[in-house]
Design an enzyme around this catalytic site. Structure first.
Site, mmCIF file in Angstrom:
data_model
loop_
_atom_site.group_PDB
_atom_site.id
_atom_site.type_symbol
_atom_site.label_atom_id
_atom_site.label_comp_id
_atom_site.label_asym_id
_atom_site.label_seq_id
_atom_site.Cartn_x
_atom_site.Cartn_y
_atom_site.Cartn_z
ATOM 1 N N ASP A 159 0.901 -1.276 -0.044
ATOM 2 C CA ASP A 159 -0.093 0.088 -0.027
ATOM 3 C C ASP A 159 1.078 1.301 0.048
ATOM 4 O OD1 ASP A 159 -2.409 2.036 0.821
ATOM 5 O OD2 ASP A 159 -3.280 -0.209 0.521
ATOM 6 N N HIS A 182 -3.689 5.681 3.738
ATOM 7 C CA HIS A 182 -4.476 4.774 3.196
ATOM 8 C C HIS A 182 -4.019 3.336 3.436
ATOM 9 C CE1 HIS A 182 -5.703 2.206 -0.482
ATOM 10 N NE2 HIS A 182 -6.798 3.220 -0.478
ATOM 11 N N SER A 226 -11.092 -0.128 -2.244
ATOM 12 C CA SER A 226 -9.728 -0.135 -1.365
ATOM 13 C C SER A 226 -10.079 -0.966 -0.114
ATOM 14 C CB SER A 226 -9.155 1.225 -0.965
ATOM 15 O OG SER A 226 -8.511 1.804 -2.219
#
Length: 535
Positions: free
Chosen positions: A178, A218, A396
């Site tokens: 990520d 994220h 995601s």
């Protein structure tokens, strides 16, 4: 005027050859591969070797490291910078002028050079790349702040049944690829992982740093959907799995080198013995439009990252990828590595199981069904870097929610191969018999009905002979009504369907090609799946 034109042409040529380009240089061989094959523990951990052994996967030259002398010669070449390395591809990602890159082909050990700019590849077809909205997964995450928890996103998958039977991912290792993981080492929802030493390590491939508790948040949100644990607020889908955290996404620049960072991380994950790679990253367009992919590239075999994902699967790893958040854009199709054949590509649905408009769609450019499955992503419960439980929208998050449940299922079936687990998940999904390119095969059921007990063998049910040459007999002693038998290819395509009865239990496989297939047996009150081998 003629001299002016000639001067302009020369100036343009010099400018072209002084511009920095990205490319991959592929080597012809690995002359010292046998040294590795004689002592693989030099490169692979025992856990990585055990994963291969458990799935009858043999070592090969892709497991061997790059030839050091080749790398050194490229490294010392004028005007060349090595950005990333891949033993699986036997290649380097390099950056330099076109003339410097072209000069590498004079080396006898160089097989070929492939430019990120397809227009510079002599053998490639020239495509016109239309401007496409930049696909940056991290930038498209919408954060809301109403209180929520992870109950529905687990119950939608009937995952609570696995948890109730103490299948919470313990013993399985997940690598998260990520953009960054700030707050994971300090926020309360991750303390269960920290205190129990379930964060096994990580690396920042973008900054070439051992500090992975940094970067964009994220990855923190993504990890929380699997490993988060805050009672009455958020419990992830695999709270007792172990994790490696790898940063491969450069949120400042969108460049093909990120695909190479991803493959590097996947190779590292393989060497450490991970079971599952989950990645909520996708690549289609780049800052330099000459580097951007086109829809025709989404065939599972063109993109560097997708080929890397497929090799990871060949090593016994399950790879899970987000479908993308471009469903409402002018180019709504899934990107890479979601296009890879064996990757479990995950789209997003709402809490009421309706496809999210932003969830990218299929098919792949070679007309395969994608996404594969769906999970809640509109919205999903997550933890932010401060430990506050909130919600976010995106594939995601549906992707790691799925990856965590896969870890629990594999814990429940430790003897299964990655291919068998993948097939079990597809066959448990609610649209398996009627898939489409919006929902794929649908929403899996990880619970009793299709996820755990129904896959166990019982004494009254047999499939024989197996392997077989001409026919397979499906025997069930209490069969009072016709049962349906469906046989699928390893890609999930239906190749045969037939009813069987007590009087006629045989299914002819004479017309099938030799190889591995999967069956689904459905009778009143009984569902069975398994594999058969046609000789």
């Amino acid at each position: 005027m003629k001299h002016t034109l000639c001067f302009f042409s020369l100036f343009f040529s010099l400018a072209m050859f002084s511009q920095q380009e990205d490319a991959w240089v592929y080597f012809k061989d690995k002359p010292n591969a046998q040294v590795f094959l004689n002592n693989p523990l030099q490169v692979l951990t025992q856990r990585a070797l055990d994963r291969r052994a458990n799935q009858n996967i043999a070592l090969n030259t892709t497991d061997a490291p790059l030839e050091t002398s080749y790398v050194d010669q490229v490294k010392t070449s004028a005007g060349i910078t090595i950005m990333a390395k891949s033993k699986w591809m036997n290649a380097l990602h390099i950056r330099g002028t076109q003339s410097s890159i072209a000069a590498l082909t004079a080396n006898s050990f160089v097989d070929k050079v492939v430019y990120a700019n397809r227009n510079l590849n002599a053998s490639s077809t020239k495509f016109t790349v239309s401007p496409v909205e930049k696909k940056n997964v991290t930038a498209k995450v919408k954060i809301d702040y109403p209180y929520g928890n992870g109950a529905n996103q687990i119950q939608m998958l009937n995952g609570q049944v696995l948890h109730q039977q103490n299948f919470t991912g313990d013993g399985k290792v997940i690598a998260v690829l990520d953009a960054g993981f700030p707050g994971v080492n300090t926020a309360q929802p991750f303390q269960n992982l920290i205190n129990n030493n379930r964060i096994l390590g990580g690396y920042d491939f973008v900054a070439r740093s051992d500090n992975f508790y940094t970067g964009n948040n994220h990855g923190t949100l993504v990890l929380s959907t699997m490993g988060g644990y805050k009672e009455n607020a958020l419990i992830g889908t695999a709270p007792n799995a172990s994790y490696y955290l790898f940063i491969t996404e450069d949120v400042v620049n969108e460049n093909p080198v990120e695909e190479s960072y991803w493959v590097e991380a996947a190779e590292k994950a393989d060497s450490l013995g991970v079971d599952i790679i989950t990645s909520s990253l996708g690549y289609f367009s780049f800052d330099n439009p000459n580097y951007s992919h086109i829809y025709g590239d989404m065939n599972g075999s063109t993109n560097f990252i997708s080929r890397g994902a497929e090799i990871a699967f060949s090593k016994g790893i399950i790879v899970v990828a987000s479908a993308g958040n471009e469903g409402n854009s002018s180019e709504p199709h899934i990107g890479a590595p979601a296009d890879a054949v064996s990757v479990i590509t995950v789209g997003a649905v709402s809490a009421s199981k309706v496809k999210a408009g932003f969830s990218s769609i299929g098919p792949t450019s070679d007309n395969r069904i994608k996404p594969d499955v769906m999970a809640q992503g509109a919205p999903s419960a997550v933890s932010n870097t401060a430990g506050t439980i909130t919600t976010s929208n995106g594939t995601s998050f549906s992707c790691p929610i799925m990856a965590g449940m896969i870890a629990c299922l594999w814990q429940a079936h430790p003897s299964k191969t990655n291919q068998e687990i993948r097939q079990m998940i597809l066959q448990s999904s609610d649209r398996y018999t009627n898939p489409d390119n919006n929902y794929g095969y649908g929403i899996p059921n990880f619970g009793n009905a299709l996820g755990v007990q129904s896959f166990e063998n019982t004494a009254t049910f047999t499939v024989h002979p197996n392997p077989a040459k001409t026919s397979i007999s499906f025997s069930f002693s209490d069969l009072n009504s016709p049962a349906s038998v469906i046989i699928y290819s390893v890609l999930g395509q239906k190749v045969l369907e037939q009813q069987v009865t007590l009087e006629n239990q045989d299914v002819s496989i004479q017309a099938l090609k030799s190889g591995l297939y999967f069956y689904s047996f459905d009778a009143d009150g009984l569902h069975k799946t398994g594999k058969i081998i046609k000789q």
